[in-house]
Scaffold this motif. Sequence first.
Motif, PDB file in Angstrom:
ATOM      1  N   ASN A  73      -0.075  18.825  11.444  1.00  9.91           N
ATOM      2  CA  ASN A  73       0.726  19.815  10.741  1.00  9.91           C
ATOM      3  C   ASN A  73       2.044  19.227  10.260  1.00  9.91           C
ATOM      4  O   ASN A  73       2.933  19.961   9.846  1.00  9.91           O
ATOM      5  CB  ASN A  73       1.007  21.014  11.660  1.00  9.91           C
ATOM      6  CG  ASN A  73      -0.255  21.789  11.985  1.00  9.91           C
ATOM      7  OD1 ASN A  73      -0.942  22.263  11.080  1.00  9.91           O
ATOM      8  ND2 ASN A  73      -0.574  21.913  13.262  1.00  9.91           N
ATOM      9  N   THR A  74       2.165  17.914  10.331  1.00  7.59           N
ATOM     10  CA  THR A  74       3.387  17.237   9.903  1.00  7.59           C
ATOM     11  C   THR A  74       3.089  16.360   8.696  1.00  7.59           C
ATOM     12  O   THR A  74       1.945  16.220   8.267  1.00  7.59           O
ATOM     13  CB  THR A  74       3.947  16.380  11.046  1.00  7.59           C
ATOM     14  OG1 THR A  74       2.938  15.455  11.480  1.00  7.59           O
ATOM     15  CG2 THR A  74       4.370  17.251  12.219  1.00  7.59           C
ATOM     16  N   LYS A  75       4.141  15.738   8.150  1.00 12.25           N
ATOM     17  CA  LYS A  75       3.997  14.916   6.948  1.00 12.25           C
ATOM     18  C   LYS A  75       3.632  13.480   7.296  1.00 12.25           C
ATOM     19  O   LYS A  75       2.527  13.014   7.093  1.00 12.25           O
ATOM     20  CB  LYS A  75       5.297  14.952   6.141  1.00 12.25           C
ATOM     21  CG  LYS A  75       5.761  16.350   5.779  1.00 12.25           C
ATOM     22  CD  LYS A  75       4.781  17.027   4.854  1.00 12.25           C
ATOM     23  CE  LYS A  75       5.271  18.432   4.515  1.00 12.25           C
ATOM     24  NZ  LYS A  75       4.312  19.147   3.672  1.00 12.25           N
ATOM     25  N   GLY A  76       4.623  12.750   7.818  1.00  9.72           N
ATOM     26  CA  GLY A  76       4.374  11.352   8.137  1.00  9.72           C
ATOM     27  C   GLY A  76       3.812  11.203   9.540  1.00  9.72           C
ATOM     28  O   GLY A  76       4.313  11.788  10.490  1.00  9.72           O
ATOM     29  N   PHE A  77       2.753  10.425   9.681  1.00  6.88           N
ATOM     30  CA  PHE A  77       2.149  10.246  11.005  1.00  6.88           C
ATOM     31  C   PHE A  77       1.634   8.825  11.217  1.00  6.88           C
ATOM     32  O   PHE A  77       1.284   8.444  12.319  1.00  6.88           O
ATOM     33  CB  PHE A  77       1.004  11.236  11.207  1.00  6.88           C
ATOM     34  CG  PHE A  77      -0.062  11.157  10.145  1.00  6.88           C
ATOM     35  CD1 PHE A  77      -1.103  10.246  10.244  1.00  6.88           C
ATOM     36  CD2 PHE A  77      -0.009  11.979   9.040  1.00  6.88           C
ATOM     37  CE1 PHE A  77      -2.072  10.156   9.259  1.00  6.88           C
ATOM     38  CE2 PHE A  77      -0.986  11.903   8.055  1.00  6.88           C
ATOM     39  CZ  PHE A  77      -2.020  10.991   8.165  1.00  6.88           C
ATOM     40  N   ARG A  78       1.577   8.019  10.161  1.00  2.00           N
ATOM     41  CA  ARG A  78       1.002   6.687  10.305  1.00  2.00           C
ATOM     42  C   ARG A  78       1.950   5.717  11.000  1.00  2.00           C
ATOM     43  O   ARG A  78       1.511   4.754  11.624  1.00  2.00           O
ATOM     44  CB  ARG A  78       0.647   6.124   8.916  1.00  2.00           C
ATOM     45  CG  ARG A  78      -0.480   6.834   8.206  1.00  2.00           C
ATOM     46  CD  ARG A  78      -0.615   6.297   6.794  1.00  2.00           C
ATOM     47  NE  ARG A  78      -1.669   6.963   6.044  1.00  2.00           N
ATOM     48  CZ  ARG A  78      -2.914   6.516   5.961  1.00  2.00           C
ATOM     49  NH1 ARG A  78      -3.270   5.419   6.593  1.00  2.00           N
ATOM     50  NH2 ARG A  78      -3.822   7.170   5.258  1.00  2.00           N
ATOM     51  N   GLY A  79       3.253   5.938  10.852  1.00  2.00           N
ATOM     52  CA  GLY A  79       4.202   4.996  11.417  1.00  2.00           C
ATOM     53  C   GLY A  79       4.339   3.728  10.614  1.00  2.00           C
ATOM     54  O   GLY A  79       4.697   2.681  11.148  1.00  2.00           O
ATOM     55  N   GLU A  80       4.037   3.795   9.309  1.00  2.00           N
ATOM     56  CA  GLU A  80       4.109   2.611   8.450  1.00  2.00           C
ATOM     57  C   GLU A  80       5.268   2.664   7.474  1.00  2.00           C
ATOM     58  O   GLU A  80       5.695   1.625   6.965  1.00  2.00           O
ATOM     59  CB  GLU A  80       2.818   2.464   7.644  1.00  2.00           C
ATOM     60  CG  GLU A  80       1.575   2.228   8.472  1.00  2.00           C
ATOM     61  CD  GLU A  80       0.330   2.232   7.603  1.00  2.00           C
ATOM     62  OE1 GLU A  80       0.409   2.739   6.477  1.00  2.00           O
ATOM     63  OE2 GLU A  80      -0.701   1.726   8.054  1.00  2.00           O
ATOM     64  N   ALA A  81       5.783   3.862   7.170  1.00  2.00           N
ATOM     65  CA  ALA A  81       6.721   4.026   6.063  1.00  2.00           C
ATOM     66  C   ALA A  81       7.998   3.214   6.256  1.00  2.00           C
ATOM     67  O   ALA A  81       8.327   2.354   5.439  1.00  2.00           O
ATOM     68  CB  ALA A  81       7.045   5.504   5.882  1.00  2.00           C
ATOM     69  N   LEU A  82       8.740   3.474   7.332  1.00  2.00           N
ATOM     70  CA  LEU A  82      10.017   2.798   7.508  1.00  2.00           C
ATOM     71  C   LEU A  82       9.845   1.300   7.695  1.00  2.00           C
ATOM     72  O   LEU A  82      10.641   0.500   7.188  1.00  2.00           O
ATOM     73  CB  LEU A  82      10.765   3.408   8.698  1.00  2.00           C
ATOM     74  CG  LEU A  82      11.275   4.833   8.505  1.00  2.00           C
ATOM     75  CD1 LEU A  82      12.008   5.318   9.748  1.00  2.00           C
ATOM     76  CD2 LEU A  82      12.183   4.930   7.281  1.00  2.00           C
ATOM     77  N   ALA A  83       8.803   0.894   8.414  1.00  2.00           N
ATOM     78  CA  ALA A  83       8.569  -0.540   8.599  1.00  2.00           C
ATOM     79  C   ALA A  83       8.253  -1.221   7.274  1.00  2.00           C
ATOM     80  O   ALA A  83       8.720  -2.334   6.998  1.00  2.00           O
ATOM     81  CB  ALA A  83       7.423  -0.746   9.592  1.00  2.00           C
ATOM     82  N   SER A  84       7.469  -0.568   6.422  1.00  2.00           N
ATOM     83  CA  SER A  84       7.124  -1.144   5.127  1.00  2.00           C
ATOM     84  C   SER A  84       8.334  -1.199   4.211  1.00  2.00           C
ATOM     85  O   SER A  84       8.544  -2.174   3.483  1.00  2.00           O
ATOM     86  CB  SER A  84       6.010  -0.319   4.479  1.00  2.00           C
ATOM     87  OG  SER A  84       4.850  -0.317   5.289  1.00  2.00           O
TER      88      SER A  84
ATOM     89  N   GLU B 103       0.810  -1.210   0.000  1.00  4.73           N
ATOM     90  CA  GLU B 103       0.000   0.000   0.000  1.00  4.73           C
ATOM     91  C   GLU B 103       0.846   1.263   0.000  1.00  4.73           C
ATOM     92  O   GLU B 103       0.509   2.255  -0.647  1.00  4.73           O
ATOM     93  CB  GLU B 103      -0.926   0.003   1.217  1.00  4.73           C
ATOM     94  CG  GLU B 103      -1.936  -1.139   1.255  1.00  4.73           C
ATOM     95  CD  GLU B 103      -2.803  -1.080   2.501  1.00  4.73           C
ATOM     96  OE1 GLU B 103      -2.508  -0.243   3.373  1.00  4.73           O
ATOM     97  OE2 GLU B 103      -3.761  -1.868   2.592  1.00  4.73           O
ATOM     98  N   VAL B 104       1.950   1.228   0.733  1.00  5.24           N
ATOM     99  CA  VAL B 104       2.769   2.424   0.893  1.00  5.24           C
ATOM    100  C   VAL B 104       3.816   2.540  -0.206  1.00  5.24           C
ATOM    101  O   VAL B 104       4.021   3.608  -0.777  1.00  5.24           O
ATOM    102  CB  VAL B 104       3.440   2.415   2.286  1.00  5.24           C
ATOM    103  CG1 VAL B 104       4.337   3.637   2.448  1.00  5.24           C
ATOM    104  CG2 VAL B 104       2.388   2.374   3.385  1.00  5.24           C
ATOM    105  N   VAL B 105       4.499   1.433  -0.526  1.00  5.90           N
ATOM    106  CA  VAL B 105       5.607   1.452  -1.482  1.00  5.90           C
ATOM    107  C   VAL B 105       5.161   0.767  -2.767  1.00  5.90           C
ATOM    108  O   VAL B 105       5.069  -0.455  -2.831  1.00  5.90           O
ATOM    109  CB  VAL B 105       6.850   0.751  -0.897  1.00  5.90           C
ATOM    110  CG1 VAL B 105       8.003   0.845  -1.877  1.00  5.90           C
ATOM    111  CG2 VAL B 105       7.230   1.354   0.436  1.00  5.90           C
ATOM    112  N   GLN B 106       4.888   1.562  -3.769  1.00  2.83           N
ATOM    113  CA  GLN B 106       4.485   1.030  -5.058  1.00  2.83           C
ATOM    114  C   GLN B 106       5.633   1.005  -6.054  1.00  2.83           C
ATOM    115  O   GLN B 106       5.676   0.172  -6.948  1.00  2.83           O
ATOM    116  CB  GLN B 106       3.331   1.852  -5.622  1.00  2.83           C
ATOM    117  CG  GLN B 106       2.116   1.870  -4.710  1.00  2.83           C
ATOM    118  CD  GLN B 106       1.054   2.852  -5.189  1.00  2.83           C
ATOM    119  OE1 GLN B 106       1.248   3.564  -6.169  1.00  2.83           O
ATOM    120  NE2 GLN B 106      -0.054   2.900  -4.485  1.00  2.83           N
ATOM    121  N   ARG B 107       6.559   1.934  -5.903  1.00  9.75           N
ATOM    122  CA  ARG B 107       7.705   2.061  -6.797  1.00  9.75           C
ATOM    123  C   ARG B 107       8.774   2.878  -6.066  1.00  9.75           C
ATOM    124  O   ARG B 107       8.533   3.388  -4.969  1.00  9.75           O
ATOM    125  CB  ARG B 107       7.291   2.737  -8.108  1.00  9.75           C
ATOM    126  CG  ARG B 107       6.664   4.067  -7.910  1.00  9.75           C
ATOM    127  CD  ARG B 107       6.013   4.675  -9.150  1.00  9.75           C
ATOM    128  NE  ARG B 107       6.285   4.030 -10.384  1.00  9.75           N
ATOM    129  CZ  ARG B 107       5.349   3.804 -11.308  1.00  9.75           C
ATOM    130  NH1 ARG B 107       4.088   4.161 -11.052  1.00  9.75           N
ATOM    131  NH2 ARG B 107       5.657   3.236 -12.457  1.00  9.75           N
TER     132      ARG B 107
END
Length: 621
Positions: A92-103, A20-24
């Motif tokens: 007011n920030t960009k990343g907030f889900r906490g999924e990016a680095l783990a994914s 879902e997060v990393v498509q390319r």
Amino acid sequence: MSDIIQLLPDHVANQIAAGEVVQRPASVVKELLENAIDAKATRIQLLVKDAGKTLVQVIDNGFGMSVTDARLSFERHATSKIASAEDLFQLNTKGFRGEALASIAAIAHVEMKTKREADELGTLLKIEGSEVTAQEPIVTPVGTSIAVKNLFFNIPARRNFLKSDQVEMRHVIDEFQRVALAHPSITFTLHHNGNTLFNLPNANYRQRIVGVLGSKANEKLVPVNEETEIVKISGFVLKPEFAKKSRGEQFIFVNDRYIKNSYLNHAITAAFEGLLRERTHPGYFLFLEVDPKTIDINIHPTKTEIKFDNEHDLYAIIKSTVKHSLGQFQIAPILDFQRDPNLDTPYSYQSKNIGTPTIEVDSNFNPFANEKPKGTSSSGNYGGSSYSKKSTEGWESLYVGLESKMTGNLEQSNIVEVESEEVTGSFFEDKEVTQNHITLQIQNKYIISKIKSGMMVINQGRAHERILFEEFLQHITINEAVSQQLLFPVTLSVSPQELSLLSTIREVLESTGFIFSKLEDETVEISGVPAAIGNQEVGIIISDLLTAVVNETEIENELHTHIVAKSLAKSLAIKSGKALSTAEQEDLVNRLFACKEPTISPTNKSVFITYNTTDFDKKLL
């Protein structure tokens, strides 16, 4: 019967989340750049190799992380941005889900170096497929450096779905530009395979736009500014004459976040009504500031779609603001039906005093004072002027040679009559020939041709496209295109991205007849063009060509020839509405059926359809 529902292992769950997060590779670029911005970095470097398939590295000078934070950052749903559900509506920030680095760590080899200003040593963390392989203290500058290598190394199927390096790099540049445009106060650099593509210093919005689009973009910008209780709007729109057939230069930012919203895009396009050429789209860079409580960002994993509470009000405000700016800077005419322009005082008389007009009469004026008196005399005076009768002696000499001139004129008239008879005879012969023609043009769009089984209806535009397409392919293959030298070279201004793209397809274009005398410093100088192209058409054709190449879903080296040939054929083909003579119609039909694939156009559309005589018999029963 045994239970069949079970919990997924963590590494499988992370791979699903990564889908879902990393498509390319561009998705990794977006997440890492946003994390660097949230860390209050003032200088961010992006290093890319092989369009991100081999390496995506982001180096920033932000806050950095402690040893514990560095390790926790790769856990699922680990974030420093929110602590409760209510915080989702005050973001007011960009990343907030906490999924990016783990994914990202689940599908790549990740190496992170980070250090806080208060710490003596930093932390090195290496992760491969969600498994930590190394963690040790190191000496590193303040900030964070994250290198993502070998993307999708453990999911070969996903890696096979990636496009060519050129397509993937275009997506990387798009994400880089979106982040860089939203944060002009941050210095950004982009390096691809060791080459510097962008070096954007700290600047304001206008300077950042010029840095992204090229130095010539400054003259295209029209400022837009408006502040209301609902939204604060700032930014720029491009002048209507610089509208393009693609939507590449359309950017809307909400609270410094790039978004996609077709409804707001329509509001801006509606403000340009009546100012754009057919099938072109305006360019704009609009920055909206709204209350975070009135928007919902958490509706899409990539956070590019936002839900507004008052979308209809925003539509009206944006449309009015853009239209006002176009009128304010004399791009669009302003209509005021209450003002009569005939009553406006000229500028040169505005400072003068108004005086009462006076009338002067010359009492001594006599219009008959200079008229000569008419005399009446019977001895040669007539109407006040003397008249003398000319002598009639030698009148016979006036007829000398008159007989020979009349004879000559008669002979000439006989010659003329003989010539006219010959011309009249050839006229009837031509008329008899035209009756043997087998083509007919209807509505200046279709050509009807007679065949044995009935008739054929040919789309003249698509037929000409097919003819030109195969001709350009042949020229590119055998490199024998005819080029006409320009008396005055044509100079075009392009963006750095367009310049890089032209450099890639330069060899193919030269095979079609283009001659480039300069291709550097955001400037393209063309000294020769194919024989079928006029001087005025060069800029439009190059622009359409770049748009076609950028919009291609798959660009491989061996397909460059097809893309260039297809774009040139589409630009130079005759259009619907052009009247063709009988000879031109027949020539078009003959050249079409000399092609290898006469049935379809380069865009895979039917060129002609046939009607059998039995079809007419059925209709006329």
